[in-house]
Design an enzyme around this catalytic site. Structure first.
Site, PDB file in Angstrom:
ATOM      1  N   THR A 112      -7.028  -0.277  -5.643  1.00  0.00           N
ATOM      2  CA  THR A 112      -7.473   0.196  -7.075  1.00  0.00           C
ATOM      3  C   THR A 112      -7.517  -1.187  -7.716  1.00  0.00           C
ATOM      4  O   THR A 112      -7.318  -1.166  -9.029  1.00  0.00           O
ATOM      5  CB  THR A 112      -6.702   1.197  -7.742  1.00  0.00           C
ATOM      6  OG1 THR A 112      -5.284   0.900  -7.981  1.00  0.00           O
ATOM      7  CG2 THR A 112      -6.796   2.301  -7.519  1.00  0.00           C
ATOM      8  N   THR A 188      -1.100  -0.160  -3.057  1.00  0.00           N
ATOM      9  CA  THR A 188       0.249  -0.531  -3.177  1.00  0.00           C
ATOM     10  C   THR A 188       1.232   0.290  -2.272  1.00  0.00           C
ATOM     11  O   THR A 188       2.271  -0.186  -2.056  1.00  0.00           O
ATOM     12  CB  THR A 188       0.733  -0.369  -4.708  1.00  0.00           C
ATOM     13  OG1 THR A 188       0.263   0.756  -5.059  1.00  0.00           O
ATOM     14  CG2 THR A 188       0.109  -1.399  -5.423  1.00  0.00           C
ATOM     15  N   ASP A 189       0.585   1.439  -1.742  1.00  0.00           N
ATOM     16  CA  ASP A 189       1.799   2.144  -1.098  1.00  0.00           C
ATOM     17  C   ASP A 189       2.178   1.699  -0.076  1.00  0.00           C
ATOM     18  O   ASP A 189       3.325   1.786   0.236  1.00  0.00           O
ATOM     19  CB  ASP A 189       1.239   3.842  -0.766  1.00  0.00           C
ATOM     20  CG  ASP A 189       0.850   4.764  -1.991  1.00  0.00           C
ATOM     21  OD1 ASP A 189       1.332   4.288  -3.030  1.00  0.00           O
ATOM     22  OD2 ASP A 189       0.547   5.894  -1.759  1.00  0.00           O
ATOM     23  N   LYS A 267       8.344  -1.541  -1.725  1.00  0.00           N
ATOM     24  CA  LYS A 267       7.976  -0.514  -3.185  1.00  0.00           C
ATOM     25  C   LYS A 267       8.980   0.483  -3.441  1.00  0.00           C
ATOM     26  O   LYS A 267       9.245   1.216  -2.434  1.00  0.00           O
ATOM     27  CB  LYS A 267       6.530   0.094  -2.847  1.00  0.00           C
ATOM     28  CG  LYS A 267       6.036   0.861  -4.078  1.00  0.00           C
ATOM     29  CD  LYS A 267       4.651   1.688  -3.834  1.00  0.00           C
ATOM     30  CE  LYS A 267       4.123   2.338  -5.252  1.00  0.00           C
ATOM     31  NZ  LYS A 267       2.785   2.910  -5.084  1.00  0.00           N
TER      32      LYS A 267
END
Lengths: 466, 672
Positions: A112, A188-189, A267
């Site tokens: 995104t 980002t995951d 993360k």
């Protein structure tokens, strides 16, 4: 064939009973209707419905812009007034070229970083071409000349070894072609898995390779996407760190990004902007819109040559086993039976598992499976000499992987097994650090998890906007 | 009583309304007005997270700060919304002050929303029914964009609960366009230069927004509609009261004009004046437009701008002198053939220059009034004729041209000059669509450009919520009777308006009805339920937890002469304290409450207060004893003497004695 597609589009997302109702009244998605229901009259535009929702309501956009759902069971009649299909296009503006500015290539993998919500459907439309990006973040043109290549468009949870290889190869080509820096847009995951993979697959690059994403999509006014992208562009085009790094928010405030080393980043929060943290080391640098402040001198510097080693060999028969109390041996057995060649254990404490697993681990090693131990505490080293249990586990043939993060160890083991099947050679590859995945010493400020509520933190929170 | 005579306006607003309506033909003016009323709901938790609602932090005692910026996102057609662009131009740093107890990571936009608060939804459904709305089948949470920073996400989560309702007003139906359930925004603490500071405690508290049709025809009617809707909402007993719990936006337009939204009007009382002044402002702006049409204007604009601080180094103008000392720049703008248009009067002693300076203040972040100086500027900030001549010469201004100056950091000055040109071009077109903020004197000032319609997005983080028939049926059971009908009935009982007004919207009206049914005097009951409670609440006594039955016990006690009227307030207060102390342990052991805790028992409280009634001979003795031990007053006036001794006796015996009886005894004793 075409009519079939149209039929699908006409009732997009609708299942029974709504589907029959729409068909009966000759209503399609984008029809302007007036519905008489047992709760009164409603006028609006029929919208597509999310496929995951039950088909008991139809979705209407009112003239005020609000959406509401009408219960199918309560609809007495529908009158079609018109049809108004929404066409949505992201505006393109030509990305200006300035021969004085560095050249950066943005490789897109999905995610995104730059997307727009189609607010009629709720779908997210990725903005990606340079023109679209320039339209959304015009400040990029002040930093660099930008070229974009869309490698694939997948959510980051669906990224795997094939994507890592393709990205590494694309990076190699761009470096050869003479770019001054590379940005990799990524969800980002699993960004830290990809960052680790690229750290092994792209060795000694002459220019920065900066991974970037966003925690709030760019269709939101408070998105972190624009700042992340600007800072990544700055780090890629003007920064001095020729390594694979991740560029994401430092604090939750809109202040600066941090550059994290690809093998040491993780993360750490499901939704915070400042979710990425360097584990067991210092981040490499702070990036502001027109400034980089280096936090360490231990990094590989930018070079003028075009040399780079792209090495994408990978064996994906590797698993991470997150140990928990009372784990049964069949977990290990089943991996071996299913042909896995490598297991990374995230053990407790200094690197432990329970005794019932011992025979299975022994069997696994004897069957030629490469078993490595990491710690689920994330911070700290595996140290299997401290307790007898650790020594016992090592005697089974399980190799302690020092302070490699479990995900980095997983990626590296797959990469190592792509090169050799010989236990000693694999061990040699695993234990020889390529990009700080194992470090010799943990800096005294490498583990700072500040706890809220402490008196010293109260003043800090107020003053530093974290 | 006839319908036409009846008004929802309380007595103190009737005159304000009449004054505001006077001497203007509102129909001829083409006056139209509608309301957006925001009413916080009384829930324990916020709308999309589990933070407690209604906990307000003190200024300067926040625990942490977060800094953000807002960036415009593209609209459907790939354009930036006008408001969004303006907010972006202002380059604001947005500072949020956070408190541990009232805010979690949701409010800071670092955690996605949790499922919508079901209690808030129930209340919203009840209100939608009360306003005769059509209820939606399924609630869809939307994002309404706000880039002013008042919500950290940059949008407000909001959902339509009902549409197309109505209320009866002045013998006709006033349309309720929609009822939305939404989260509240931040409280603005300061807006200085490029930093705007918000307190986040109020953020995300549930509220309903009631939107009426643009059908209100004169200022008093706007106030009456607002008052009536407010009373309807309060009569549910499920909305918050007090400062900031109800805020209204008033939309006003006149023929030939544009819809202007006046935001955040804090009280109904201001509305008549405010609305009248806004209508007059618009009328004046249209007249200014007409005058500009007479002039020979260049439609493309013919502005010339320059920095002129070197001309003003020795100026006597106070603000300019201070600005130059701080190293700020002064910029000037010339506009062709606009003459002295900046001095044109608008309303309330204001001029077009005030309109322009409002824009400059907000858009260019200038923060030193008067923000703009022109030929018509008087007083200590005025420039000398010589200075004006030099500036005009520099800008090559002819006699018919308008010249104005602004000051501040160079970049801000540049934006300010652009904005002046823009605003004056708009003046030649008419009334620019704006959101305006209310000032204490009923005037208003620019806040931002009115947002366009393209700012609604579906909230992809929230699933739709079905609004079932059962849920509606349950809400319908909760509906209170219409407060106006109730008030009419009370008036027919012969009660005075100041009591009926409050009683009709009080959730305790059921207690009143019960009291009257049981044969207690309506006057006594109303005094207890209205005046005594208001008086205690004003003194800061928390009476919210007193059980309703306790009021009936008080009436019963008074009736049976277990104590006397003068002690009522002390009894309620004791009941309030008791109800609070019972409430506290309840949080941990909710179930045991009824078993272990006694109900609030009036006899027990009377005993604690030592309210043992004194009658007959006992009373005589007690009064005489107090009078004998009280020093004589200096006054010889028998009436004053009597008041003096009455005071002394009642001070000691209030609640235990009947005031009238004591009065007789004192009188007798003084005479004897």
């Amino acid at each position: 064939m075409n009519t079939e597609i149209n039929a699908k589009e006409d009732f997009k997302g609708y299942s029974e009973p709504a589907l029959s109702l729409l068909k009966n009244y000759g209503v399609r998605v984008w029809s302007e209707i007036e519905a008489d229901t047992d709760r009164g009259r409603f006028e609006g535009l029929v919208l597509p419905r999310s496929e995951t929702l039950p088909g008991d309501h139809i979705v209407l956009k009112l003239s005020t812009g609000y959406n509401v759902g009408l219960n199918v069971a309560g609809i007495r009649s529908i009158e079609v007034k018109g049809y108004k299909k929404a066409l949505y296009k992201i505006p393109e503006k030509e990305f200006p070229f300035d021969p004085e500015k560095p050249k950066v290539t943005l490789l897109g993998t999905g995610g995104t970083i730059a997307s727009r919500l189609d607010y009629r459907t709720g779908a997210v439309i990725p903005a990606f071409s340079p023109g679209e990006l320039f339209g959304a973040v015009p400040e990029l043109a002040d930093i660099c000349n930008m070229k974009t290549i869309k490698l694939f468009g997948v959510f980051s949870e669906n990224i795997g070894p094939e994507h890592w290889k393709a990205t590494a190869e694309a990076i190699g080509k761009e470096i050869e072609a003479g770019v001054d820096g590379i940005i990799v847009g990524h969800g980002t995951d699993t960004m830290h898995h990809t960052a680790a993979a690229l750290s092994f697959m792209v060795q000694d690059p002459p220019v920065p390779i900066v991974m970037v994403g966003s925690q709030r999509s760019s269709d939101r006014p408070s998105s972190d996407a624009a700042l992340n992208l600007m800072d990544a562009a700055y780090a890629a085009s003007k920064g001095d760190i020729a390594e694979v790094t991740v560029c994401m928010f430092g604090p939750t405030s809109d202040q600066y990004d941090l550059l994290h080393r690809g093998t040491r980043v993780r993360k750490m929060h499901s939704s915070y902007r400042s979710t990425f943290r360097t584990i067991g080391e210092r981040p490499l640098a702070m990036v502001e819109r027109d400034k980089i402040s280096y936090l360490t001198t231990e990094y590989k510097k930018r070079r003028n040559d075009r040399k780079v080693t792209i090495d994408t060999a990978f064996d994906d028969r590797v698993a991470i086993v997150y140990y928990y109390p009372n784990m049964k041996p069949d977990i290990i057995d089943s991996l071996v039976e299913n042909g896995y060649k490598g297991i990374v254990i995230a053990g407790t404490g200094l690197g432990h598992v329970n005794k019932p697993l011992y025979p299975s681990l022994k069997k696994a090693v004897e069957a030629g499976v490469h078993v490595y131990m990491t710690v689920q505490t994330l911070w700290g080293y595996v140290q299997m000499f401290v307790y007898d249990t650790g020594r016992d586990i090592m005697n089974l043939g399980v190799v302690p992987a020092d302070n490699m993060l479990p995900e980095a160890a997983y990626v590296k083991l797959g990469w190592a097994l792509g090169h050799s099947d010989d236990p000693d050679e694999v061990r040699e590859i695993m234990m020889t650090p390529i990009s700080h995945e194992i470090t010799r010493r943990e800096p005294i400020d490498g583990y700072l998890i500040m706890q809220g509520g402490l008196p010293e933190m109260d003043g800090f929170m107020k003053r530093y906007k974290r | 009583m006839k319908d036409q005579e009846y008004t929802a306006l309380p007595p103190h607003l009737l005159r304000e309304g009449k004054d505001a309506d006077s001497s203007i033909d509102w129909r001829k003016l083409g006056f139209k007005s509608g309301l957006e009323i925001h009413q916080q709901l009384l829930t324990e938790k916020k709308l999309f997270c589990r933070c407690p609602a209604g906990i307000y932090g003190k200024e300067g005692e926040h625990d942490a700060e977060v800094l953000r910026h807002m960036r415009p996102t593209l609209s459907e057609l790939g354009e930036y919304d006008g408001t969004a662009l303006m907010e972006f131009r202002t380059r604001k740093q947005i500072l949020y002050l956070l408190n541990q107890e009232s805010v979690c990571t949701y409010e800071m936009d670092d955690t996605p929303p949790f499922l919508i608060n079901q209690k808030a939804l129930d209340i919203a459904v009840e209100i939608a029914l009360m306003l005769n709305c059509n209820l939606v089948g399924e609630l869809h949470v939307m994002r309404k964009q706000y880039l002013d920073g008042s919500i950290p996400t940059g949008f407000q989560r909001t959902a339509i609960v009902g549409t197309d309702g109505y209320i009866n007003l002045r013998g006709r139906r006033l349309t309720i366009l929609q009822l939305a359930l939404e989260e509240d925004s931040c409280r603005e603490l300061a807006d200085e230069g490029h930093t705007i500071t918000f307190m986040t405690d109020r953020l995300s508290m549930p509220l309903v927004e009631v939107v009426t049709g643009p059908e209100l025809q004169c200022p008093s009617e706007v106030a009456e509609a607002c008052e009536l809707i407010g009373r309807l909402l309060r009569s549910t007993g499920k909305v918050r009261r007090g400062a900031g719990a109800t805020r209204q936006d008033v939309n006003v337009s006149i023929k030939g004009g544009t819809r202007i939204e006046i935001k955040g009007v804090p009280s109904v009382r201001l509305i008549p004046r405010l609305v009248r002044k806004e209508a007059l402002r618009q009328k004046a702006l249209l007249e200014i437009r007409n005058r500009l049409w007479q002039k020979d204007l260049d439609p493309k604009g013919s502005a010339r701008t320059d920095l002129v601080d070197h001309i003003l180094t020795n100026t006597q103008s106070t603000v300019i002198r201070n600005a130059l000392q701080r190293g700020h720049r002064v910029g000037a703008i010339r506009l062709r053939n606009m003459g002295n248009i900046l001095s044109s009067k608008t309303v309330g002693g204001r001029t077009l220059a005030d309109e322009v300076s409002g824009r400059v203040r907000v858009v260019a972040c200038l923060d030193e009034p008067p923000y703009l100086i022109h030929r018509g500027t008087q007083g200590q900030n005025a420039l000398s004729n010589r200075e004006w001549r030099s500036i005009r010469k520099r800008l090559r201004a002819k006699a018919e041209d308008t010249v104005a100056i602004v000051w501040g950091p160079e970049e801000d000055v540049r934006i300010a000059l652009e904005e002046i040109e823009l605003r004056l071009l708009e003046a030649s077109l008419g009334i620019p669509p704006e959101t305006r903020q209310v000032l204490p004197d009923g005037l208003n000032d620019f806040e931002r450009i009115l947002p366009g319609p393209d700012r609604m997005y579906p909230d992809t983080d929230s699933p739709p919520v079905p609004v079932s028939d059962n849920r509606i049926a349950e809400a319908r059971k909760q509906l209170p009777s219409h407060p106006l009908k109730r008030e009419r009935r009370y008036l027919e009982l012969g009660m005075p308006r100041h009591q009926t007004y409050f009683l009709a919207i009080s959730p305790l009206h059921t207690v009143f009805d019960e009291a009257v049914t049981r044969g207690f005097s309506p006057k006594m009951a109303a005094r207890l339920l209205v005046e005594e409670r208001i008086s205690l609440r004003r003194k800061g006594v928390n009476i919210s937890l007193i059980p309703e039955d306790f009021y009936l016990d008080i009436l019963d006690g008074l009736d049976k002469e277990l104590f006397y009227r003068e002690g009522t307030r002390r009894v309620i207060k004791a009941g309030a304290e008791r109800s609070l102390s019972m409430e506290k342990p309840e949080k941990s052991t909710k179930k045991d409450k009824k078993k272990d805790q006694p109900e609030i028992d009036i006899k027990h409280i009377l005993k604690e207060l030592n309210f043992e009634p004194l009658k007959g001979e006992q009373l005589n003795t007690a009064v005489e004893k107090i009078m004998n031990t009280t020093d004589l007053p200096e006054t010889k006036d028998p009436e004053a003497q009597k008041r003096y001794f009455m005071g002394a006796v009642m001070y000691r015996l209030a609640g235990r004695v009947c005031g009238e009886t004591v009065s007789r005894i004192v009188e007798k004793t003084l005479r004897g």
